[in-house]
Write a protein that holds these residues in place. Structure first.
Motif, PDB file in Angstrom:
ATOM      1  N   ASP A  25     -17.665 -49.921 -33.614  1.00 41.54           N
ATOM      2  CA  ASP A  25     -17.372 -49.641 -32.205  1.00 41.54           C
ATOM      3  C   ASP A  25     -17.774 -50.803 -31.312  1.00 41.54           C
ATOM      4  O   ASP A  25     -17.142 -51.042 -30.274  1.00 41.54           O
ATOM      5  CB  ASP A  25     -18.095 -48.372 -31.755  1.00 41.54           C
ATOM      6  N   ALA A  26     -18.814 -51.548 -31.698  1.00 39.36           N
ATOM      7  CA  ALA A  26     -19.227 -52.705 -30.908  1.00 39.36           C
ATOM      8  C   ALA A  26     -18.143 -53.774 -30.909  1.00 39.36           C
ATOM      9  O   ALA A  26     -17.893 -54.428 -29.889  1.00 39.36           O
ATOM     10  CB  ALA A  26     -20.539 -53.272 -31.447  1.00 39.36           C
ATOM     11  N   VAL A  27     -17.497 -53.967 -32.057  1.00 39.43           N
ATOM     12  CA  VAL A  27     -16.381 -54.919 -32.126  1.00 39.43           C
ATOM     13  C   VAL A  27     -15.176 -54.375 -31.368  1.00 39.43           C
ATOM     14  O   VAL A  27     -14.536 -55.080 -30.587  1.00 39.43           O
ATOM     15  CB  VAL A  27     -16.001 -55.200 -33.599  1.00 39.43           C
ATOM     16  N   ARG A  28     -14.870 -53.114 -31.573  1.00 35.16           N
ATOM     17  CA  ARG A  28     -13.708 -52.487 -30.948  1.00 35.16           C
ATOM     18  C   ARG A  28     -13.786 -52.582 -29.414  1.00 35.16           C
ATOM     19  O   ARG A  28     -12.794 -52.873 -28.747  1.00 35.16           O
ATOM     20  CB  ARG A  28     -13.630 -51.019 -31.367  1.00 35.16           C
ATOM     21  N   SER A  29     -14.978 -52.348 -28.873  1.00 33.48           N
ATOM     22  CA  SER A  29     -15.147 -52.316 -27.421  1.00 33.48           C
ATOM     23  C   SER A  29     -15.430 -53.683 -26.807  1.00 33.48           C
ATOM     24  O   SER A  29     -15.411 -53.832 -25.587  1.00 33.48           O
ATOM     25  CB  SER A  29     -16.295 -51.369 -27.067  1.00 33.48           C
ATOM     26  N   GLY A  30     -15.716 -54.670 -27.670  1.00 40.82           N
ATOM     27  CA  GLY A  30     -16.064 -55.989 -27.153  1.00 40.82           C
ATOM     28  C   GLY A  30     -17.512 -56.095 -26.728  1.00 40.82           C
ATOM     29  O   GLY A  30     -17.887 -57.046 -26.033  1.00 40.82           O
ATOM     30  N   ALA A  31     -18.357 -55.151 -27.152  1.00 40.78           N
ATOM     31  CA  ALA A  31     -19.782 -55.220 -26.825  1.00 40.78           C
ATOM     32  C   ALA A  31     -20.433 -56.429 -27.493  1.00 40.78           C
ATOM     33  O   ALA A  31     -21.455 -56.939 -27.018  1.00 40.78           O
ATOM     34  CB  ALA A  31     -20.486 -53.937 -27.257  1.00 40.78           C
ATOM     35  N   VAL A  32     -19.864 -56.876 -28.610  1.00 43.65           N
ATOM     36  CA  VAL A  32     -20.282 -58.127 -29.248  1.00 43.65           C
ATOM     37  C   VAL A  32     -19.039 -58.960 -29.508  1.00 43.65           C
ATOM     38  O   VAL A  32     -17.925 -58.432 -29.578  1.00 43.65           O
ATOM     39  CB  VAL A  32     -21.037 -57.884 -30.571  1.00 43.65           C
ATOM     40  N   ASP A  33     -19.230 -60.250 -29.635  1.00 41.88           N
ATOM     41  CA  ASP A  33     -18.101 -61.124 -29.969  1.00 41.88           C
ATOM     42  C   ASP A  33     -17.799 -61.088 -31.464  1.00 41.88           C
ATOM     43  O   ASP A  33     -16.630 -61.113 -31.873  1.00 41.88           O
ATOM     44  CB  ASP A  33     -18.406 -62.563 -29.547  1.00 41.88           C
TER      45      ASP A  33
END
Length: 327
Positions: free
Chosen positions: A173-181
């Protein structure tokens, strides 16, 4: 547990297990023995089921599923597990925290299962482009060493990136949402996110050469001190090794069973995953020590460990004959 206590305990445990092997031939598996085996992504359970090894187990087994090494370590400390299937970093972090969990089995793949995967809209062509980026960082998991070595290959220090500490379960979800690069992911998440939202693995060919994908079984010392548990562990490791050989020889059947039928991956995407997956290789403790020492050195040089350990004292050779007989 200080270093002297740790090493003395490790030495005593190794000697005790070596002595135990002399009488182990007289041991039979007690069908009432309970063995709790920590699983991840339900890989172990499905491998035993798909290969036909599960019905042959001669003891009572449970396979609680976990998301990452830190959660498994806590369960080990609570004596809720006997052995655990983990990545390459958790045994090191356990040692650093003063918890002795000897490695009893090693299974590796030449090509890592980890993939550096960037968020939608960001394409990383070279590892050097990780500089300045927001990267997921999962302390105590195999992803940690993989990321550090990727930065080493690119000549980038941890100070040159922004680290975001996340749980393994939160990475997709962090990748999906752009919370991390960029996050260190495994399949099926890499293929799913690539198709669904336009995420992409790092394109640098060096990324596939960073580290092999090594997994361990480590054990709670109290389990290794129980002859009935030792007999069950030996039986289990033999079953797992035979299951690994079956999966190597029956890649399409394994892919359908685990990826398509269980994880609901399409047949086309399953084929992509299998094409990128190298065979499981069984290793004895002696064969596994050099890579484990390299991991220790990577973490020590990055400042993630206060002490450089000797990898030899993390292993017991008790079950090496099982590995040798199975390959």
């Amino acid at each position: 547990m200080n270093r002297r206590t740790f090493l003395s305990f490790a030495s005593a445990l190794s000697l005790g297990l070596a002595f135990g092997r002399q009488t182990e031939a007289a041991l039979t598996v007690d069908p009432n023995t309970m063995l709790a085996v920590a699983d991840q992504s339900e890989f172990v359970r499905h491998l035993l089921d798909a290969s036909g090894e599960a019905p042959k187990l001669e003891f009572q087994a449970s396979f609680p599923n976990f998301a990452g090494g830190p959660a498994i370590l806590e369960a080990m400390r609570a004596a809720a597990l006997d052995i655990a299937y983990v990545g390459d970093t958790p045994p090191i972090q356990a040692r650093a925290a003063g918890t002795l969990l000897p490695i009893i089995g090693t299974f590796t793949r030449e090509v890592a299962q980890y993939r550096l995967t960037s968020r939608p809209g960001l394409v990383i062509n070279k590892l050097a482009e990780l500089k300045g980026k927001k990267l997921s960082y999962v302390e105590g998991s195999g992803r940690q060493a993989f990321l550090i070595e990727a930065l080493n290959r690119a000549g980038i220090s941890l100070k040159d990136v922004e680290l975001v500490n996340l749980r393994v379960a939160d990475l997709p979800d962090a990748v999906r949402s752009g919370a991390v690069d960029v996050a260190v992911l495994t399949e099926p998440h890499v293929t799913r996110l690539t198709k669904q939202v336009g995420a992409s693995p790092v394109l640098d060919p060096v990324e596939r050469q960073i580290l092999p994908s090594t997994s361990y079984f480590y054990a709670r010392p109290a389990a290794l001190a129980d002859p009935k548990k030792v007999a069950a562990i030996e039986s289990f490791l033999g079953a797992f090794a035979r299951g690994a050989n079956w999966a190597n020889a029956n890649r399409q059947a394994w892919g359908k069973f685990y990826y398509t039928d269980f994880q609901r991956i399409s047949p086309d995407d399953t084929a992509v995953i299998l094409a990128a997956e190298s065979p499981l290789v069984l290793q004895t403790s002696v064969e596994a020590i050099p890579h484990h020492q390299k991991l220790i050195d990577i973490l020590y040089q990055a400042g993630s460990l206060k002490e450089r350990f000797d990898a030899k004292t993390s292993f017991v050779s008790t079950f090496d004959p099982v590995i040798v007989a199975a390959r």
